[in-house]
Design a protein around this motif. Structure first.
Motif, PDB file in Angstrom:
ATOM      1  N   HIS A 146      34.470  44.755  49.003  1.00 41.74           N
ATOM      2  CA  HIS A 146      35.861  44.393  48.772  1.00 41.74           C
ATOM      3  C   HIS A 146      36.432  43.587  49.936  1.00 41.74           C
ATOM      4  O   HIS A 146      36.295  43.973  51.087  1.00 41.74           O
ATOM      5  CB  HIS A 146      36.656  45.683  48.577  1.00 41.74           C
ATOM      6  N   ASP A 148      44.203  55.438  40.213  1.00 40.04           N
ATOM      7  CA  ASP A 148      43.312  54.330  39.843  1.00 40.04           C
ATOM      8  C   ASP A 148      43.953  52.979  40.138  1.00 40.04           C
ATOM      9  O   ASP A 148      43.914  52.068  39.313  1.00 40.04           O
ATOM     10  CB  ASP A 148      42.963  54.389  38.346  1.00 40.04           C
ATOM     11  N   GLY A 173      47.749  50.060  38.396  1.00 42.95           N
ATOM     12  CA  GLY A 173      47.144  51.388  38.303  1.00 42.95           C
ATOM     13  C   GLY A 173      47.627  52.117  37.069  1.00 42.95           C
ATOM     14  O   GLY A 173      47.990  51.492  36.076  1.00 42.95           O
ATOM     15  N   GLU A 195      44.544  39.640  33.828  1.00 46.65           N
ATOM     16  CA  GLU A 195      43.149  39.349  34.128  1.00 46.65           C
ATOM     17  C   GLU A 195      42.636  38.107  33.409  1.00 46.65           C
ATOM     18  O   GLU A 195      41.869  37.340  33.968  1.00 46.65           O
ATOM     19  CB  GLU A 195      42.288  40.562  33.759  1.00 46.65           C
ATOM     20  N   GLU A 212      44.627  47.466  52.523  1.00 48.25           N
ATOM     21  CA  GLU A 212      44.093  48.647  51.839  1.00 48.25           C
ATOM     22  C   GLU A 212      45.004  49.842  52.084  1.00 48.25           C
ATOM     23  O   GLU A 212      45.308  50.605  51.164  1.00 48.25           O
ATOM     24  CB  GLU A 212      42.682  48.950  52.351  1.00 48.25           C
ATOM     25  N   ASP A 258      44.222  49.446  41.509  1.00 51.31           N
ATOM     26  CA  ASP A 258      43.527  48.268  42.045  1.00 51.31           C
ATOM     27  C   ASP A 258      44.574  47.351  42.651  1.00 51.31           C
ATOM     28  O   ASP A 258      45.755  47.450  42.336  1.00 51.31           O
ATOM     29  CB  ASP A 258      42.806  47.511  40.930  1.00 51.31           C
ATOM     30  N   HIS A 259      44.115  46.449  43.491  1.00 52.62           N
ATOM     31  CA  HIS A 259      45.073  45.496  44.029  1.00 52.62           C
ATOM     32  C   HIS A 259      44.447  44.126  44.206  1.00 52.62           C
ATOM     33  O   HIS A 259      43.241  43.997  44.376  1.00 52.62           O
ATOM     34  CB  HIS A 259      45.632  45.979  45.365  1.00 52.62           C
ATOM     35  N   THR A 260      45.306  43.126  44.118  1.00 49.38           N
ATOM     36  CA  THR A 260      44.895  41.768  44.438  1.00 49.38           C
ATOM     37  C   THR A 260      45.815  41.292  45.547  1.00 49.38           C
ATOM     38  O   THR A 260      46.987  41.652  45.582  1.00 49.38           O
ATOM     39  CB  THR A 260      45.044  40.825  43.237  1.00 49.38           C
TER      40      THR A 260
END
Ligand SMILES: [Zn+2]
Ligand SMILES: [Zn+2]
Ligand SMILES: [Zn+2]
Ligand SMILES: [Zn+2]
Lengths: 135, 135
Positions: free
Chosen positions: B75, B110, A119, A62, B96, B112-114
Motif C-alpha cells: 500500500h 472496513d 467503509g 470505482e 494511514e 479503505d482510503h484513497t
DNA sequence: GCATTGTTGAGAATGATTGTCATGCCGTCC
DNA sequence: GGACGGCATGACAATCATTCTCAACAATGC
C-alpha cells in the motif's frame, strides 16, 4: 449571469434534501419521479456548473462514474458508507499538513490533493455482520 | 492458472520500463508502436488482472479515465506532476493514521482510503513559470 | 504429438458524458 | 404590460472508454 430557471431551482431544491452522493443520471430520474421533467443534458450542465462554483462536491466511484452532493462550502474530505451511502464531511487539518509537507519535500508546487474514505457505517455493519455481535 | 503468453510478456515488459501512469489505450498504442500487436481487449483484461494481483496501481484522472503504472508492491500513495507525469511513490504513515483515526471516531469499519497528490514538479515549474525565478 | 483449457482479438454492444442547434424563457429596458 | 437580446433548454446525435461475444488460438501437461 446565472439565470434562475425552473430547472435549476428544481435541481438545487432536490440536492438540498438529498444527503448522499448521487449521479447525474440518478438526479435526472429523481426529478422525473417528482414530476419535474428536466433534460438530462441540463442536469449534467447544471451539476457541473455547481461543482465549479463550489456548491456541490464531486466524487468518483470505482468505475469512474461521477457522483454529486450538496456540501458545506470550502475544502473538505468525506467518509462514505459503501452500503447505504451515508456521508460524513471531514474538515481536519491532518491531511492538509501532510499534503503540503510532501509537496515541499519533493519540490512540487500547485499541489492539489484528493483524499476519500470509504467503509461501512455502524448500522450497515450490524445488519451485514449480524446484529448480535455488538454489545 | 495464469499462462505466460506473448501478449502478457510484452505488456509486462512495457510497464517495467514505463515510469509514468498510462491509460489502457496508451499502452495499446505503445505496444503497436513497438511492433507488438496486442488486442485492445487483451490490454484491458491484462492490466486489470495485474491491478487485482497488486502488480500495478490504478489512478483515476479528473474525467474518470483509468491510468496504470508498475509500482512497488504494498500500500502506498502518489505524488504526480500534472505536466510531465513524473510520479513519486509515497509510503508515509501519516495518512494511514489519519484514516484509521477517522474511521474509529465515526464507527465505520472496513474503511479503505484513497489519497493522491497532483502538482507541478520542479523542472516543469521552471519551464512554465520562467527559468530565471529559481536561484 | 495431442488433448485440454485458458487466452486472444475483431467487432459489436454498453453506458456515461458531451456536442448540436432550433426553440424557449429570464431579466431588462421602455 | 410588452418587446428584445441572449443565455438556457432538451431531444437527439455523437463520442469514447470500457466491456462483451465467441470462434479461432496456443500454452501446458502428458
Ligand atoms: Zn463534501
Ligand atoms: Zn484536504
Ligand atoms: Zn504506486
Ligand atoms: Zn494509505
Amino acid at each position: 449571469m446565472q439565470r434562475m430557471t425552473r430547472q435549476r431551482t428544481a435541481l438545487a431544491d432536490l440536492l438540498e434534501v438529498t444527503p448522499d452522493f448521487r449521479s447525474a443520471q440518478q438526479l435526472h430520474q429523481l426529478l422525473k419521479d417528482a414530476g419535474q421533467n428536466v433534460g438530462l443534458a441540463t442536469v449534467y450542465r447544471t451539476v457541473q456548473a455547481m461543482a465549479e462554483a463550489g456548491d456541490v462536491d464531486v466524487l468518483r466511484i470505482e468505475d469512474g462514474e461521477a457522483l454529486y452532493r450538496r456540501c458545506a462550502r470550502g475544502h473538505h474530505h468525506h467518509l462514505v458508507c459503501r452500503e447505504c451511502g451515508k456521508t460524513v464531511e471531514l474538515a481536519g487539518e491532518a491531511v492538509e499538513r501532510w499534503a503540503s509537507r510532501i509537496a515541499q519535500e519533493h519540490d512540487f508546487v500547485d499541489v492539489d490533493h484528493t483524499a476519500e474514505l470509504v467503509g461501512i457505517c455502524r448500522d450497515c455493519a450490524a445488519r451485514i455482520y449480524g446484529g448480535g455481535a455488538r454489545a
